[in-house]
Scaffold this active site. Sequence first.
Site, PDB file in Angstrom:
ATOM      1  N   CYS A 158      -8.587  -1.992  -1.763  1.00  0.00           N
ATOM      2  CA  CYS A 158      -7.475  -2.389  -3.323  1.00  0.00           C
ATOM      3  C   CYS A 158      -7.449  -3.162  -4.188  1.00  0.00           C
ATOM      4  O   CYS A 158      -8.934  -3.475  -4.381  1.00  0.00           O
ATOM      5  CB  CYS A 158      -5.974  -2.214  -2.184  1.00  0.00           C
ATOM      6  SG  CYS A 158      -5.014  -1.596  -3.734  1.00  0.00           S
ATOM      7  N   HIS A 168      -4.973   2.111   2.626  1.00  0.00           N
ATOM      8  CA  HIS A 168      -4.705   1.666   3.229  1.00  0.00           C
ATOM      9  C   HIS A 168      -4.447   2.266   4.314  1.00  0.00           C
ATOM     10  O   HIS A 168      -4.469   3.963   5.013  1.00  0.00           O
ATOM     11  CB  HIS A 168      -3.386   0.751   3.126  1.00  0.00           C
ATOM     12  CG  HIS A 168      -3.319   0.258   1.709  1.00  0.00           C
ATOM     13  ND1 HIS A 168      -3.603  -0.751   1.896  1.00  0.00           N
ATOM     14  CD2 HIS A 168      -3.258   0.955   0.638  1.00  0.00           C
ATOM     15  CE1 HIS A 168      -3.732  -1.897   0.397  1.00  0.00           C
ATOM     16  NE2 HIS A 168      -3.367  -0.249  -0.138  1.00  0.00           N
TER      17      HIS A 168
HETATM   18  N1  GLN Z   1      -2.444  -5.169  -7.230  1.00  0.00           N
HETATM   19  C1  GLN Z   1      -3.186  -4.706  -7.081  1.00  0.00           C
HETATM   20  C2  GLN Z   1      -3.016  -3.018  -8.029  1.00  0.00           C
HETATM   21  O1  GLN Z   1      -1.748  -2.647  -8.008  1.00  0.00           O
HETATM   22  C3  GLN Z   1      -3.705  -4.406  -6.112  1.00  0.00           C
HETATM   23  C4  GLN Z   1      -2.867  -3.496  -5.155  1.00  0.00           C
HETATM   24  C5  GLN Z   1      -2.421  -3.735  -3.861  1.00  0.00           C
HETATM   25  O2  GLN Z   1      -3.488  -3.694  -3.238  1.00  0.00           O
HETATM   26  N2  GLN Z   1      -2.010  -2.946  -3.204  1.00  0.00           N
HETATM   27  O3  GLN Z   1      -3.668  -2.351  -7.996  1.00  0.00           O
END
Ligand code: GLN
Length: 254
Positions: A94, A197
């Site tokens: 992510c 995740h």
């Molecule tokens: N801030 C990034 C987004 O919203 C990554 C989010 C995350 O790592 N869950 O795309």
Amino acid sequence: MSGPSAVRVAVLYPELLGTYGDGGNAAVLRARGQARGLDVEVVEVSGGDALPRCDVYLLGGGEDGPQRHVARVLAEGERMARAVDAGSAVLAVCAGMQILGSAFRDVDGSVPGLSLLPCRTVEPLPAQRRAVGEVVVEADPRLGLPRLVGFENHGGRTALDDGAVPLGRVLSGTGNGVGDAAVDGVVAGRVVGTYLHGPVLALNPALADRLLEWATGADADGLPAGDERLVALDEAAAHARALRLEMAGVAARG
Ligand code: GLN
């Protein structure tokens, strides 16, 4: 680099990039590696620490502010790029994947990335349309991995460069969120990016083993066989995978 039976795993900035339990990816590598008789050392790298030389680097998800900070810190001295050039493997989840692309956008504008993955993260989805939920991915056939399952929660949308290899095709969920052909993630050499995740390695042991193969240089010969601990880990993962595939209404195999 460590010897063939010793694996050093670095968890990068877990206090900043640790949303949704991504730090668990290190625990999975340690448990699976030890069950196969490998000597796995996990090193946590925190703000201000120099980047140690490791066989595997793990980056997790994070909020926009910490993500910007880590992108700046990691770009210093190009140590990450040198480690990748020398053959280290990277799993970036992510925010981690977004940092490794050429650039990412958040609500405050564009931030340069490390350009270790052939992708860039474009205009985020509006807050009310964040991509949140279960994901099932048919791994790209070039990777030889089974279906991947996980959980996503992101606003960023990631476009692949021409010719880039995605981690796979999205069967359920959003993934990268750009273009008509829904794909998740991107793979370049031994650097893997994904929106999954879970922690992703707990739910997808084949991906964990691929990282261990790369880290030990076992690509051709395969990893050492595991003991009963590996059987227990595989059974737990199979149970969790089956539940997620059922929730998503997707079969375990195509
Ligand atoms: N801030 C990034 C987004 O919203 C990554 C989010 C995350 O790592 N869950 O795309």
